[in-house]
Write a protein that holds these residues in place. Sequence first.
Motif, mmCIF file in Angstrom:
data_model
loop_
_atom_site.group_PDB
_atom_site.id
_atom_site.type_symbol
_atom_site.label_atom_id
_atom_site.label_comp_id
_atom_site.label_asym_id
_atom_site.label_seq_id
_atom_site.Cartn_x
_atom_site.Cartn_y
_atom_site.Cartn_z
ATOM 1 N N PRO A 67 0.697 -1.593 -0.191
ATOM 2 C CA PRO A 67 -0.110 0.370 0.296
ATOM 3 C C PRO A 67 0.789 1.120 -0.237
ATOM 4 O O PRO A 67 0.438 2.330 -0.371
ATOM 5 C CB PRO A 67 -1.008 -0.214 1.290
ATOM 6 C CG PRO A 67 -0.814 -1.667 1.827
ATOM 7 C CD PRO A 67 0.089 -1.927 1.051
ATOM 8 N N THR A 68 2.510 1.265 0.162
ATOM 9 C CA THR A 68 3.194 2.504 0.114
ATOM 10 C C THR A 68 3.302 2.839 -0.607
ATOM 11 O O THR A 68 3.771 4.212 -1.463
ATOM 12 C CB THR A 68 4.256 2.536 1.674
ATOM 13 O OG1 THR A 68 4.911 1.397 0.721
ATOM 14 C CG2 THR A 68 3.572 1.939 2.770
ATOM 15 N N LEU A 69 3.632 1.441 -1.795
ATOM 16 C CA LEU A 69 4.016 2.102 -3.378
ATOM 17 C C LEU A 69 2.834 2.489 -4.459
ATOM 18 O O LEU A 69 2.105 2.345 -4.785
ATOM 19 C CB LEU A 69 4.886 0.592 -3.832
ATOM 20 C CG LEU A 69 5.790 -0.101 -2.565
ATOM 21 C CD1 LEU A 69 5.998 -1.600 -3.282
ATOM 22 C CD2 LEU A 69 6.802 0.567 -2.463
ATOM 23 N N LEU A 97 31.444 -2.840 -10.274
ATOM 24 C CA LEU A 97 30.663 -2.780 -10.102
ATOM 25 C C LEU A 97 29.841 -2.346 -9.349
ATOM 26 O O LEU A 97 30.136 -2.942 -8.134
ATOM 27 C CB LEU A 97 30.367 -4.254 -10.538
ATOM 28 C CG LEU A 97 30.823 -5.023 -12.419
ATOM 29 C CD1 LEU A 97 29.891 -6.167 -12.415
ATOM 30 C CD2 LEU A 97 30.736 -4.196 -13.069
ATOM 31 N N GLY A 98 28.866 -1.687 -9.760
ATOM 32 C CA GLY A 98 27.488 -1.234 -8.289
ATOM 33 C C GLY A 98 25.930 -1.489 -8.725
ATOM 34 O O GLY A 98 26.275 -1.969 -9.662
ATOM 35 N N ALA A 99 25.861 -1.763 -7.887
ATOM 36 C CA ALA A 99 24.184 -1.744 -8.238
ATOM 37 C C ALA A 99 23.576 -0.464 -7.705
ATOM 38 O O ALA A 99 23.477 -0.052 -6.511
ATOM 39 C CB ALA A 99 23.772 -3.079 -7.890
ATOM 40 N N ALA A 100 22.744 0.034 -7.723
ATOM 41 C CA ALA A 100 20.778 0.665 -7.308
ATOM 42 C C ALA A 100 19.893 0.772 -7.933
ATOM 43 O O ALA A 100 19.321 0.129 -9.009
ATOM 44 C CB ALA A 100 20.847 2.318 -7.992
ATOM 45 N N LEU A 101 19.091 0.465 -6.938
ATOM 46 C CA LEU A 101 17.398 0.043 -6.824
ATOM 47 C C LEU A 101 16.825 1.143 -6.498
ATOM 48 O O LEU A 101 16.899 1.821 -5.222
ATOM 49 C CB LEU A 101 17.302 -1.104 -5.990
ATOM 50 C CG LEU A 101 15.978 -1.559 -6.033
ATOM 51 C CD1 LEU A 101 15.604 -2.253 -7.401
ATOM 52 C CD2 LEU A 101 15.686 -2.904 -4.865
ATOM 53 N N HIS A 102 15.695 1.886 -6.492
ATOM 54 C CA HIS A 102 14.780 2.514 -6.164
ATOM 55 C C HIS A 102 13.420 2.094 -6.564
ATOM 56 O O HIS A 102 13.612 1.029 -7.315
ATOM 57 C CB HIS A 102 14.716 3.906 -6.991
ATOM 58 C CG HIS A 102 13.947 4.539 -8.188
ATOM 59 N ND1 HIS A 102 12.193 4.896 -8.689
ATOM 60 C CD2 HIS A 102 14.797 4.022 -9.664
ATOM 61 C CE1 HIS A 102 12.328 5.344 -9.982
ATOM 62 N NE2 HIS A 102 13.267 4.535 -10.509
ATOM 63 N N PHE A 103 12.387 2.691 -5.338
ATOM 64 C CA PHE A 103 10.772 2.636 -5.750
ATOM 65 C C PHE A 103 10.438 3.725 -5.681
ATOM 66 O O PHE A 103 10.465 4.901 -4.449
ATOM 67 C CB PHE A 103 10.802 1.828 -4.083
ATOM 68 C CG PHE A 103 11.258 0.133 -4.891
ATOM 69 C CD1 PHE A 103 10.109 -0.864 -5.452
ATOM 70 C CD2 PHE A 103 11.893 -0.638 -4.046
ATOM 71 C CE1 PHE A 103 10.979 -2.031 -6.567
ATOM 72 C CE2 PHE A 103 12.062 -1.886 -3.952
ATOM 73 C CZ PHE A 103 11.587 -2.678 -4.769
ATOM 74 N N GLY A 104 9.210 3.789 -5.977
ATOM 75 C CA GLY A 104 8.642 5.670 -6.130
ATOM 76 C C GLY A 104 7.237 4.651 -4.509
ATOM 77 O O GLY A 104 6.766 3.705 -4.718
ATOM 78 N N LEU A 105 7.150 5.840 -3.972
ATOM 79 C CA LEU A 105 6.385 6.024 -2.517
ATOM 80 C C LEU A 105 5.634 6.795 -3.023
ATOM 81 O O LEU A 105 5.471 8.207 -3.062
ATOM 82 C CB LEU A 105 7.442 5.486 -1.585
ATOM 83 C CG LEU A 105 8.208 5.476 -1.479
ATOM 84 C CD1 LEU A 105 8.781 6.196 0.042
ATOM 85 C CD2 LEU A 105 7.787 3.674 -0.895
ATOM 86 N N LYS A 106 3.936 5.976 -2.414
ATOM 87 C CA LYS A 106 2.470 6.966 -2.925
ATOM 88 C C LYS A 106 2.266 7.388 -0.989
ATOM 89 O O LYS A 106 1.731 8.182 -0.249
ATOM 90 C CB LYS A 106 1.309 6.729 -3.702
ATOM 91 C CG LYS A 106 0.646 5.463 -2.241
ATOM 92 C CD LYS A 106 0.194 4.684 -2.966
ATOM 93 C CE LYS A 106 -0.907 3.799 -2.686
ATOM 94 N NZ LYS A 106 -2.183 3.222 -3.391
ATOM 95 N N ASP A 107 2.570 7.027 -0.811
ATOM 96 C CA ASP A 107 2.989 6.805 1.481
ATOM 97 C C ASP A 107 4.362 6.792 1.975
ATOM 98 O O ASP A 107 4.783 6.084 2.752
ATOM 99 C CB ASP A 107 2.158 5.834 2.023
ATOM 100 C CG ASP A 107 1.591 5.776 3.600
ATOM 101 O OD1 ASP A 107 2.213 7.240 3.586
ATOM 102 O OD2 ASP A 107 0.718 4.984 3.553
ATOM 103 N N PRO A 108 4.737 7.909 2.117
ATOM 104 C CA PRO A 108 6.615 7.941 2.507
ATOM 105 C C PRO A 108 6.538 8.046 4.354
ATOM 106 O O PRO A 108 7.088 6.963 4.564
ATOM 107 C CB PRO A 108 7.101 9.308 2.164
ATOM 108 C CG PRO A 108 6.188 10.144 1.165
ATOM 109 C CD PRO A 108 4.814 8.738 1.199
ATOM 110 N N GLU A 109 5.516 7.984 4.969
ATOM 111 C CA GLU A 109 5.308 7.871 6.041
ATOM 112 C C GLU A 109 4.738 7.100 6.625
ATOM 113 O O GLU A 109 5.726 6.327 7.641
ATOM 114 C CB GLU A 109 4.182 8.979 6.785
ATOM 115 C CG GLU A 109 4.360 8.808 8.108
ATOM 116 C CD GLU A 109 5.193 9.567 8.939
ATOM 117 O OE1 GLU A 109 5.643 9.024 10.149
ATOM 118 O OE2 GLU A 109 5.349 10.096 8.283
#
Length: 458
Positions: free
Chosen positions: A413-415, A441-453
């Motif tokens: 529900p936060t995503l 080598l390195g890696a980066a990952l992100h997720f968008g949030l609709k409920d950061p709190e």
Amino acid sequence: MSRLGLVTPLCTALLLGTACKHPSTRLDLKAIEAGDENEGKSGERATKLDPLPVERPADLLPAEVALMAEASDPANVLALFAGLSAIPELNGMLDEFERMLGGDILDPNDWTKLGHDPHRSAGAALLDPRGQGFCVWLSVSDQNLFDQTLRRVASANGLDRELIVGEIAGSKVYRFNEDFNIVIRAGVAMFVLVDNPREAARDYPATIATIDPREALGRSEGFTWAREQVRANDDGMIFVAPSKLFESFAADRSGEAYGVQYAEEQLIEARRNGADAATLREFEERLAQEQQWEIERQREREASDTLARELLGPIGALVFTGDVTPTRIDAQARMLMPHSGILRDIFVPSQTQSPLVTALDEPSLFMLDGQLDVQKFLRLLDSMAKADGESLDEIDQKMRQEIGLSMLTTVVPTLDGRAGIAITRSQPANPKKFDDLPKTLGAALHFGLKDPEGMRKL
């Protein structure tokens, strides 16, 4: 050296990683020539269309081919592998090929010495998964030089004694034995290999030598669309027809029940040898168990196949193209999906730029980013779980018991559906020290949030 001593050095120039096995074919030059002569001598006279001209190698391949890779300018692709000769483990093999062929397979200038054109099409295609058939092709610049190269390699490997050369409908065919054929047509040399001809859908060397391009892959709807996606500077393409490819592999594994077959053979052998009642009962119980396991495996295969057809069925074609330079590959992937489908519904247009584009302080080697419809994606995951005999709710319940956290009720529900991953490089790789590559080598990952709190609380 095996018969593949001839095929391998000539095909390695494609640099497509094709692994050659002992192949086979049923091509009969005399029978095909007789068939051409006798065609139309009996029955009603039919209107016969003249074959269309061959414009590209795909015009020589059957329309049902579902996987093909082609380099339109092999010389540019070869430039990427110029550093391979500096690797000691490969240097010896490359030297052996050079002595056998009479030229360096990584040097485009040497291709002309062998009768090949380094600036015209080279590629490979999967012909028949069930028959384990595939082909590799090179463009011929000088047929006499190519013939000399072919016979030199054949002689070096003891294959010249079996060589038969003939013509079918204007195509030149080299038949080394029942295992391997080369067809030259319209300036293209097709190396045709079929491991199990009894299971193959066609006699592929004969097909390649005689097919009318209007019936070939090159004129099919999916491939025509794929060619339209190739950009002016692209040096090659990979064409995939996912639905066809899946169906061919599904047909190849149909009827597999090796455990049951083995248990049946053991029981029959025990009865033939007069085994006692206890031994026979043990084999009968083992057979019954294998039969039950096979029923369960078949149920899982059917569920997986149904899901795969739902995913892949709407996809008409998939194409990857790339502009190759010595320092980079500028590539794209495009999908033809004329009708609604699961994959088409899951992905939605992203309204914001990916943070991976601006946040990384190292150059990226790979980046994948986009936005999903979360609920539709969850339904897909549930279908995948059910194909494996579970459900998403059951998996979530197990996770809640093990770590005290519910993904479905607390995390999801936060995503908002935005997500991305990138693989980065801190410094150029050293081809002489591949063991050190992971350190760069390195890696980066992100997720968008609709409920950061809500995520902070987690």
